[in-house]
Write a protein that holds these residues in place. Structure first.
Motif, PDB file in Angstrom:
ATOM      1  N   HIS A 162       0.853  -1.193   0.000  1.00 32.92           N
ATOM      2  CA  HIS A 162       0.000   0.000   0.000  1.00 32.92           C
ATOM      3  C   HIS A 162       0.891   1.247   0.000  1.00 32.92           C
ATOM      4  N   PRO A 163       1.416   1.639  -1.157  1.00 30.05           N
ATOM      5  CA  PRO A 163       2.364   2.752  -1.187  1.00 30.05           C
ATOM      6  C   PRO A 163       1.735   4.127  -0.965  1.00 30.05           C
ATOM      7  N   HIS A 164       0.434   4.299  -1.175  1.00 32.26           N
ATOM      8  CA  HIS A 164      -0.328   5.512  -0.854  1.00 32.26           C
ATOM      9  C   HIS A 164      -0.057   6.698  -1.783  1.00 32.26           C
ATOM     10  N   THR A 165       1.170   6.924  -2.230  1.00 33.89           N
ATOM     11  CA  THR A 165       1.430   8.031  -3.144  1.00 33.89           C
ATOM     12  C   THR A 165       1.881   7.485  -4.496  1.00 33.89           C
ATOM     13  N   LEU A 195      -4.180   6.219  -4.873  1.00 35.92           N
ATOM     14  CA  LEU A 195      -2.970   6.982  -4.577  1.00 35.92           C
ATOM     15  C   LEU A 195      -3.218   8.485  -4.526  1.00 35.92           C
ATOM     16  N   ARG A 196      -2.483   9.146  -3.654  1.00 36.60           N
ATOM     17  CA  ARG A 196      -2.349  10.592  -3.724  1.00 36.60           C
ATOM     18  C   ARG A 196      -1.230  10.912  -4.707  1.00 36.60           C
ATOM     19  N   PRO A 208     -11.913   4.422  -0.958  1.00 40.00           N
ATOM     20  CA  PRO A 208     -11.354   5.478  -0.116  1.00 40.00           C
ATOM     21  C   PRO A 208     -11.937   6.844  -0.506  1.00 40.00           C
ATOM     22  N   GLN A 209     -11.973   7.748   0.446  1.00 32.65           N
ATOM     23  CA  GLN A 209     -12.543   9.072   0.188  1.00 32.65           C
ATOM     24  C   GLN A 209     -11.616   9.954  -0.639  1.00 32.65           C
ATOM     25  N   HIS A 210     -10.333   9.870  -0.375  1.00 33.78           N
ATOM     26  CA  HIS A 210      -9.413  10.842  -0.967  1.00 33.78           C
ATOM     27  C   HIS A 210      -8.311  10.142  -1.751  1.00 33.78           C
ATOM     28  N   PHE A 211      -8.323  10.309  -3.038  1.00 35.42           N
ATOM     29  CA  PHE A 211      -7.248   9.840  -3.913  1.00 35.42           C
ATOM     30  C   PHE A 211      -7.353  10.614  -5.231  1.00 35.42           C
ATOM     31  N   GLU A 212      -6.237  10.752  -5.891  1.00 38.52           N
ATOM     32  CA  GLU A 212      -6.210  11.453  -7.179  1.00 38.52           C
ATOM     33  C   GLU A 212      -5.760  10.558  -8.318  1.00 38.52           C
ATOM     34  N   ALA A 213      -5.238   9.387  -8.003  1.00 39.11           N
ATOM     35  CA  ALA A 213      -4.702   8.511  -9.037  1.00 39.11           C
ATOM     36  C   ALA A 213      -4.950   7.053  -8.658  1.00 39.11           C
ATOM     37  N   ALA A 263      -7.337   9.569 -11.590  1.00 45.83           N
ATOM     38  CA  ALA A 263      -8.628   8.898 -11.422  1.00 45.83           C
ATOM     39  C   ALA A 263      -9.649   9.854 -10.834  1.00 45.83           C
ATOM     40  N   GLN A 264     -10.929   9.566 -11.109  1.00 44.44           N
ATOM     41  CA  GLN A 264     -12.027  10.403 -10.609  1.00 44.44           C
ATOM     42  C   GLN A 264     -13.001   9.522  -9.835  1.00 44.44           C
TER      43      GLN A 264
END
Length: 375
Positions: free
Chosen positions: A222-225, A365-366, A264-269, A240-241
């Motif tokens: 789970h690298p997160h970024t 991911l962020r 998850p609530q918050h991710f951009e990719a 991603a949207q």
């Protein structure tokens, strides 16, 4: 030995802002060339000085800019293994080890002989470094470090100049030689395989910042970024949207991913590892194509144990990017890796019609670390 590093240093081409802590005995600092890995290691050792911040190891403050503490390198209890091992060329193996020995004079000779035997250097003690193999030089350098009885050993990319077969052998040897060292060992590397194999915890650096840190297997899982995902080997990353609690659109890949569990609530990719695509050979009606990519192959490569396919999503089936969001050619080019045991299926059926994504294997991911601040 617990260690906390919270330091900043402005370099000509990089602003280092490093913040992490660990109680693990084996730590890897992983990142691409120029990420700030070696500079971080040198600041822990006291070879370089941060502009501000603090470094605390086993309750001892090695550096604290606010309290005007900057312990000398010799007082920090660190042993530093340089990339080229830095043995004194005019000294024998025995002399190289002996010069670092802190034991009383009456005990020094016995300790040096013990280290020579322990590191497999018997018969080489009177030879100079230029007559030793790379592995022998590494063992001599480690023996010299341990002669100084350090609390911490710092390894600065000790395998970077070696070919893969020799690198694997020497890493095994290094692990064996350090197996009973009770202190902390920090390995700087640009190889994710070395980090995964060596370290209990891993710190990932990108452009002078911590992209991820924690237990090694968790960081890889789970690298997160997006930065951490790339460094841990994820080949496929795109913006991603989040459509709703159970649906995410990836416009550059032309796909909608549907989850049975809340996203998850918050991710951009989104990231997707190249081995995780599932081939689908049957023609599917539109209503059954969810989570599937219709694609156009761009190139392929065959390695000893896997085949690699590079492809673009079929733009006719693509999810359209949101207004103002351009399609990126770099992130639209995807990679699929097929293991050797699955080659017969490909030979029998040909290339699949679709590649299916399993949303449970997707990485959300962020794009950036939200805690970054310029000094």
């Amino acid at each position: 030995m617990p260690i906390t590093v919270d330091i900043q240093k402005k370099l000509q081409s990089l602003n280092l802002q490093i913040k992490w802590s660990s109680s693990a005995r084996r730590i890897a600092i992983l990142g691409a060339s120029g990420a700030g890995k070696s500079m971080t290691l040198k600041m822990i050792a006291g070879i370089e000085t941060p502009d501000r911040g603090k470094i605390i190891a086993d309750g001892r403050t090695l550096f604290d800019s606010d309290r005007k503490i900057n312990m000398r390198t010799q007082e920090r209890g660190t042993g530093y293994l340089f990339q080229n091992y830095a043995l004194f060329p005019n000294m024998t193996v025995e002399q190289n080890i002996g010069i670092a020995c802190r034991a009383a004079r009456s005990e020094r000779a016995a300790l040096v002989q013990n280290l020579i035997c322990r590191f497999g250097l018997k018969g080489l003690e009177h030879r100079h470094p230029d007559s030793l193999s790379g592995g022998q030089q590494q063992r001599a350098a480690l023996a010299r470090i341990l002669a100084a009885a350090p609390d911490m050993i710092l390894l600065d990319e000790p395998f970077s100049a070696l070919d893969s077969s020799l690198r694997d052998k020497m890493q095994l040897e290094l692990e064996k030689n350090l197996a009973d060292f009770p202190g902390t060992v920090i390995l700087v590397t640009h190889s994710r395989d070395e980090a995964y194999r060596f370290a209990q915890e891993t710190v990932i650096l990108e452009n002078g910042h911590v992209a991820a840190a924690g237990p090694t297997k968790e960081v890889f899982r789970h690298p997160h970024t997006a930065a951490a995902a790339r460094i841990t080997g994820c080949k496929n990353i795109a913006r991603a949207q989040r459509q709703d609690d159970f649906t995410v659109a990836v416009p550059e890949w032309g796909v909608l991913l549907h989850s049975d569990e809340k996203l998850p609530q918050h991710f951009e990719a989104v990231g997707y590892r190249a081995h995780d695509f599932a081939p689908v050979w049957d023609e599917l009606p539109i209503e059954m194509r969810r989570d599937c990519i219709s694609y156009n192959e761009d190139a392929r490569a065959e390695l000893q144990f896997e085949k690699i396919f590079y492809f673009y999503p079929d733009t006719a089936a693509a999810v359209r990017p949101a207004q103002g969001q351009a399609r990126s050619a770099a992130s639209a080019l995807l990679t699929w890796m097929l293991q050797r045991e699955d080659w017969p299926l490909l030979a029998e059926k040909g290339m699949p019609r679709y590649l299916r994504l399993d949303v449970s294997k997707a990485l959300f991911l962020r794009e950036e670390d939200g805690e970054r601040n310029e000094p």
